[in-house]
Every structure is written in structure tokens, then in C-alpha cells.
Design an enzyme around this catalytic site. Structure first.
Site, PDB file in Angstrom:
ATOM      1  N   ARG A   1     -34.494  55.038 -19.587  1.00 37.89           N
ATOM      2  CA  ARG A   1     -34.563  56.506 -19.498  1.00 37.89           C
ATOM      3  C   ARG A   1     -35.508  57.037 -20.569  1.00 37.89           C
ATOM      4  O   ARG A   1     -35.505  56.544 -21.692  1.00 37.89           O
ATOM      5  CB  ARG A   1     -33.162  57.092 -19.720  1.00 37.89           C
ATOM      6  CG  ARG A   1     -32.331  57.142 -18.474  1.00 37.89           C
ATOM      7  CD  ARG A   1     -30.879  57.446 -18.743  1.00 37.89           C
ATOM      8  NE  ARG A   1     -30.621  58.533 -19.683  1.00 37.89           N
ATOM      9  CZ  ARG A   1     -29.390  58.929 -20.023  1.00 37.89           C
ATOM     10  NH1 ARG A   1     -28.331  58.341 -19.495  1.00 37.89           N
ATOM     11  NH2 ARG A   1     -29.211  59.905 -20.887  1.00 37.89           N
TER      12      ARG A   1
ATOM     13  N   LYS B   1     -19.432  56.039 -22.751  1.00 41.23           N
ATOM     14  CA  LYS B   1     -18.653  57.001 -21.951  1.00 41.23           C
ATOM     15  C   LYS B   1     -18.809  56.719 -20.458  1.00 41.23           C
ATOM     16  O   LYS B   1     -17.830  56.658 -19.732  1.00 41.23           O
ATOM     17  CB  LYS B   1     -19.114  58.449 -22.232  1.00 41.23           C
ATOM     18  CG  LYS B   1     -18.935  58.889 -23.663  1.00 41.23           C
ATOM     19  CD  LYS B   1     -19.384  60.324 -23.863  1.00 41.23           C
ATOM     20  CE  LYS B   1     -20.866  60.556 -23.610  1.00 41.23           C
ATOM     21  NZ  LYS B   1     -21.759  59.849 -24.546  1.00 41.23           N
TER      22      LYS B   1
ATOM     23  N   ARG C   1     -30.401  49.896 -22.881  1.00 36.52           N
ATOM     24  CA  ARG C   1     -29.823  50.450 -21.644  1.00 36.52           C
ATOM     25  C   ARG C   1     -30.884  50.509 -20.546  1.00 36.52           C
ATOM     26  O   ARG C   1     -32.017  50.914 -20.784  1.00 36.52           O
ATOM     27  CB  ARG C   1     -29.263  51.847 -21.898  1.00 36.52           C
ATOM     28  CG  ARG C   1     -28.846  52.547 -20.607  1.00 36.52           C
ATOM     29  CD  ARG C   1     -27.830  53.633 -20.829  1.00 36.52           C
ATOM     30  NE  ARG C   1     -28.331  54.751 -21.598  1.00 36.52           N
ATOM     31  CZ  ARG C   1     -27.592  55.810 -21.926  1.00 36.52           C
ATOM     32  NH1 ARG C   1     -26.311  55.865 -21.571  1.00 36.52           N
ATOM     33  NH2 ARG C   1     -28.106  56.794 -22.628  1.00 36.52           N
TER      34      ARG C   1
ATOM     35  N   ARG D   1     -31.061  63.153 -30.325  1.00 42.68           N
ATOM     36  CA  ARG D   1     -29.811  63.316 -29.578  1.00 42.68           C
ATOM     37  C   ARG D   1     -28.597  63.053 -30.477  1.00 42.68           C
ATOM     38  O   ARG D   1     -27.557  63.692 -30.330  1.00 42.68           O
ATOM     39  CB  ARG D   1     -29.800  62.376 -28.360  1.00 42.68           C
ATOM     40  CG  ARG D   1     -30.822  62.807 -27.321  1.00 42.68           C
ATOM     41  CD  ARG D   1     -30.985  61.781 -26.236  1.00 42.68           C
ATOM     42  NE  ARG D   1     -29.798  61.679 -25.408  1.00 42.68           N
ATOM     43  CZ  ARG D   1     -29.526  60.647 -24.618  1.00 42.68           C
ATOM     44  NH1 ARG D   1     -30.350  59.631 -24.562  1.00 42.68           N
ATOM     45  NH2 ARG D   1     -28.446  60.638 -23.902  1.00 42.68           N
TER      46      ARG D   1
ATOM     47  N   ARG E   1     -19.785  69.443 -24.046  1.00 44.03           N
ATOM     48  CA  ARG E   1     -20.609  68.957 -25.156  1.00 44.03           C
ATOM     49  C   ARG E   1     -20.744  69.989 -26.256  1.00 44.03           C
ATOM     50  O   ARG E   1     -21.379  69.724 -27.272  1.00 44.03           O
ATOM     51  CB  ARG E   1     -22.001  68.639 -24.629  1.00 44.03           C
ATOM     52  CG  ARG E   1     -22.316  67.145 -24.547  1.00 44.03           C
ATOM     53  CD  ARG E   1     -23.704  67.014 -23.988  1.00 44.03           C
ATOM     54  NE  ARG E   1     -24.329  65.753 -24.258  1.00 44.03           N
ATOM     55  CZ  ARG E   1     -24.423  64.768 -23.368  1.00 44.03           C
ATOM     56  NH1 ARG E   1     -23.852  64.866 -22.198  1.00 44.03           N
ATOM     57  NH2 ARG E   1     -25.092  63.679 -23.679  1.00 44.03           N
TER      58      ARG E   1
HETATM   59  P1  ADP Z   1     -22.921  56.804 -22.645  1.00 44.40           P
HETATM   60  O1  ADP Z   1     -22.477  57.159 -21.244  1.00 44.40           O
HETATM   61  O2  ADP Z   1     -21.881  57.121 -23.671  1.00 44.40           O
HETATM   62  O3  ADP Z   1     -24.258  57.373 -22.997  1.00 44.40           O
HETATM   63  P2  ADP Z   1     -23.214  54.088 -21.555  1.00 44.40           P
HETATM   64  O4  ADP Z   1     -21.894  53.850 -20.894  1.00 44.40           O
HETATM   65  O5  ADP Z   1     -24.377  54.365 -20.670  1.00 44.40           O
HETATM   66  O6  ADP Z   1     -23.074  55.224 -22.703  1.00 44.40           O
HETATM   67  O7  ADP Z   1     -23.518  52.827 -22.493  1.00 44.40           O
HETATM   68  C1  ADP Z   1     -24.737  52.743 -23.253  1.00 44.40           C
HETATM   69  C2  ADP Z   1     -25.287  51.322 -23.189  1.00 44.40           C
HETATM   70  O8  ADP Z   1     -24.420  50.446 -23.901  1.00 44.40           O
HETATM   71  C3  ADP Z   1     -25.383  50.771 -21.764  1.00 44.40           C
HETATM   72  O9  ADP Z   1     -26.544  49.983 -21.662  1.00 44.40           O
HETATM   73  C4  ADP Z   1     -24.113  49.939 -21.600  1.00 44.40           C
HETATM   74  O10 ADP Z   1     -24.302  48.875 -20.674  1.00 44.40           O
HETATM   75  C5  ADP Z   1     -23.866  49.438 -23.023  1.00 44.40           C
HETATM   76  N1  ADP Z   1     -22.430  49.360 -23.367  1.00 44.40           N
HETATM   77  C6  ADP Z   1     -21.425  50.202 -22.989  1.00 44.40           C
HETATM   78  N2  ADP Z   1     -20.242  49.827 -23.544  1.00 44.40           N
HETATM   79  C7  ADP Z   1     -20.524  48.731 -24.304  1.00 44.40           C
HETATM   80  C8  ADP Z   1     -19.727  47.870 -25.147  1.00 44.40           C
HETATM   81  N3  ADP Z   1     -18.413  48.091 -25.324  1.00 44.40           N
HETATM   82  N4  ADP Z   1     -20.365  46.861 -25.777  1.00 44.40           N
HETATM   83  C9  ADP Z   1     -21.697  46.653 -25.621  1.00 44.40           C
HETATM   84  N5  ADP Z   1     -22.495  47.412 -24.841  1.00 44.40           N
HETATM   85  C10 ADP Z   1     -21.931  48.443 -24.201  1.00 44.40           C
HETATM   86  P1  AMP Z   2     -26.111  61.942 -20.678  1.00 41.13           P
HETATM   87  O1  AMP Z   2     -26.461  61.306 -19.379  1.00 41.13           O
HETATM   88  O2  AMP Z   2     -24.672  62.379 -20.736  1.00 41.13           O
HETATM   89  O3  AMP Z   2     -26.522  61.126 -21.870  1.00 41.13           O
HETATM   90  O4  AMP Z   2     -26.964  63.316 -20.742  1.00 41.13           O
HETATM   91  C1  AMP Z   2     -28.367  63.305 -20.760  1.00 41.13           C
HETATM   92  C2  AMP Z   2     -28.875  64.697 -21.160  1.00 41.13           C
HETATM   93  O5  AMP Z   2     -28.454  65.669 -20.184  1.00 41.13           O
HETATM   94  C3  AMP Z   2     -28.363  65.238 -22.493  1.00 41.13           C
HETATM   95  O6  AMP Z   2     -29.112  64.756 -23.606  1.00 41.13           O
HETATM   96  C4  AMP Z   2     -28.535  66.748 -22.283  1.00 41.13           C
HETATM   97  O7  AMP Z   2     -29.879  67.154 -22.413  1.00 41.13           O
HETATM   98  C5  AMP Z   2     -28.148  66.920 -20.810  1.00 41.13           C
HETATM   99  N1  AMP Z   2     -26.707  67.174 -20.650  1.00 41.13           N
HETATM  100  C6  AMP Z   2     -25.786  66.363 -20.048  1.00 41.13           C
HETATM  101  N2  AMP Z   2     -24.565  66.922 -20.080  1.00 41.13           N
HETATM  102  C7  AMP Z   2     -24.704  68.104 -20.732  1.00 41.13           C
HETATM  103  C8  AMP Z   2     -23.798  69.142 -21.123  1.00 41.13           C
HETATM  104  N3  AMP Z   2     -22.479  69.077 -20.846  1.00 41.13           N
HETATM  105  N4  AMP Z   2     -24.306  70.215 -21.786  1.00 41.13           N
HETATM  106  C9  AMP Z   2     -25.604  70.313 -22.062  1.00 41.13           C
HETATM  107  N5  AMP Z   2     -26.517  69.363 -21.763  1.00 41.13           N
HETATM  108  C10 AMP Z   2     -26.062  68.271 -21.095  1.00 41.13           C
END
Ligand code: ADP
Ligand code: AMP
Length: 214
Positions: free
Chosen positions: A160, A13, A127, A171, A88
Site C-alpha cells: 500500500r 486489527k 504487509r 500515521r 479513530r
Molecule cells: P492493521 O489492520 O492493524 O493495520 P494488519 O492486520 O493489516 O494491521 O497487520 C499488519 C501486518 O502485520 C500484516 O502484514 C499482517 O499479516 C501482519 N501481522 C498481523 N498480526 C501479526 C502478528 N501477530 N505477528 C506478526 N505479523 C502480524
Molecule cells: P487502515 O486501512 O485502517 O489502516 O486505514 C487507512 C487510512 O484510511 C487511514 O490512514 C486514514 O487516512 C483512513 N481512515 C480509515 N479509517 C478512518 C477513520 N475511522 N477516520 C478517519 N480516517 C480513516
């Protein structure tokens, strides 16, 4: 254009939201980034959010909604935004819908990035995030030029706490229980589009642009 990115934690995302926001010239709003910045700065909100995040749970809707409503009222959001990690829960989606309806607006697209659970643990384990500027990397799929150092701001990259395997499992459970129902919610609002998030980053991005007609 007002866009929501849906998908499991690690589905991509943030990666796609940043690109889309850059392309469309609108803000990228990540509630996770906002909470992490508050934790880093030791604010009241950060102190309240931290325990929930460390445990892999969700921050309560009341706290999340307050910050989002405040954010979308700011001047730079008047032409739209890309939400990443919000809403969410169904109550968050309903609150957003009511707030937008009250000013005659609505969400244009909810983009579901579909990635099966078995790929997620691998994605999250690799990541690496820059705590300074929020940029995200992956050890294998999106490696920084210099190991452990952010390409953009030279900040140091870290795993993280909530990306450790035991928290990722929790999660994912929370995602399936509380967030996945949003797919049906936005389907019923006729604004859902879906992409196969297992493809590489560029391919996923091109699919999203095509579905959004931009
Ligand atoms: P989210 O925001 O949904 O938690 P991220 O955008 O941070 O996910 O992506 C999670 C991990 O996967 C990151 O380390 C990112 O660089 C990697 N990633 C994102 N999209 C892809 C993809 N299409 N293929 C492989 N790795 C990806
Ligand atoms: P993310 O960076 O989107 O993976 O979010 C990391 C963490 O932040 C999540 O696991 C939740 O604990 C909290 N969080 C982020 N966005 C929300 C949301 N919209 N509602 C509740 N918790 C959130």
C-alpha cells in the site's frame, strides 16, 4: 456482539477482526477497506478521501461518520459487527455512542492490540494487500502460497502507498495524537480489554476469544 478493534496502524486489527467476524458470524467493517474500494471505483467519496490517506492523515470525521452510520443501519449488522479502524478520533467515538444510545444499544468490547512503535515499521513494510478482495499478507509472518498472488482470489498483491516508511511515521504520529486517547475513553465505559499484539497471530486470537468469553 458489537466490537471495536483498537491499536496502532499495523498492530493486527484487520487480521484479528476478520477472524473474529468469521468466528462470530457478524460483519467485519473496515473503514480503510471501504475508502480504498471507493478510491478504486473512482467515487466522489474516494476522490475526497484519497489526499488525506496518501498524506498519512485521517479522513475528516464528517465523511467517515456518514459512511459508518449508513453501514451499521444495514440488515446484516443487526446482530453486531467488528469495527476495524473505526472510531479513530474522540468525536467519532462520541458520535457512535450517541447513535447507539439513541437505539438502546452499546459497544460490548473495545479490544486494544498493543504493539510498540519499533515493531510497527517492520510489520507495515512487509504487509502486502490484495487490492481485489482486501486479503492481507506479510512477506515473513503470513506469506502467500505463491509470491505476489492472493491465495483467495489470485489478485495481485501490492505494498500500500501509505505503508511506505515515510508515511508510516506520519500515521504513527496521528495514531498517538488522535486515536490512542480512545483507550482511556473505552476504559471509562468499562468495555476495554487489552492483548499483547507482539505474539503470533494464533496466540493473539486465542487471547481475544478468552477475554470476550466466546
Ligand atoms: P492493521 O489492520 O492493524 O493495520 P494488519 O492486520 O493489516 O494491521 O497487520 C499488519 C501486518 O502485520 C500484516 O502484514 C499482517 O499479516 C501482519 N501481522 C498481523 N498480526 C501479526 C502478528 N501477530 N505477528 C506478526 N505479523 C502480524
Ligand atoms: P487502515 O486501512 O485502517 O489502516 O486505514 C487507512 C487510512 O484510511 C487511514 O490512514 C486514514 O487516512 C483512513 N481512515 C480509515 N479509517 C478512518 C477513520 N475511522 N477516520 C478517519 N480516517 C480513516
Amino acid at each position: 456482539m458489537k466490537i471495536i478493534m483498537l491499536g496502532a496502524p499495523g498492530a493486527g486489527k484487520g487480521t484479528q477482526a476478520k477472524r473474529l467476524a468469521d468466528r462470530l458470524g457478524i460483519p467485519h467493517i473496515s473503514t480503510g477497506d471501504i475508502f480504498r474500494a471507493n478510491i478504486k471505483n473512482g467515487t466522489d467519496l474516494g476522490k475526497k478521501a484519497k489526499a488525506f490517506m496518501d498524506a498519512g492523515g485521517l479522513v475528516p470525521d464528517s465523511l467517515t461518520l456518514e459512511l459508518v452510520m449508513d453501514r451499521i443501519g444495514q440488515e446484516d449488522c443487526k446482530d453486531g459487527y467488528v469495527f476495524d479502524g473505526f472510531p479513530r478520533t474522540i468525536p467519532q467515538a462520541e458520535a457512535l455512542e450517541s447513535a447507539l444510545t439513541a437505539i438502546g444499544q452499546k459497544i460490548d468490547f473495545a479490544v486494544d492490540i498493543d504493539v510498540p512503535d519499533e515493531n510497527i515499521v517492520n510489520r507495515m513494510g512487509g504487509r502486502r494487500a490484495c487490492l481485489q478482495c482486501g486479503a492481507t499478507y506479510h512477506l515473513v509472518y503470513a506469506a502467500p502460497k505463491k509470491e505476489g498472488v492472493c491465495d483467495r482470489c489470485e489478485g495481485s498483491l501490492t505494498l500500500r502507498d501509505d505503508d511506505k516508511p515515510e508515511t508510516v511515521k506520519k500515521r504513527l504520529e496521528v495514531y498517538h495524537q488522535q486515536t490512542q486517547p480512545l483507550i482511556d475513553f473505552y476504559q471509562s465505559r468499562d468495555c476495554l480489554v487489552r492483548v499483547d499484539g507482539t505474539k503470533d497471530v494464533e496466540e493473539v486470537f486465542l487471547s481475544i476469544l478468552e477475554l470476550l468469553g466466546v
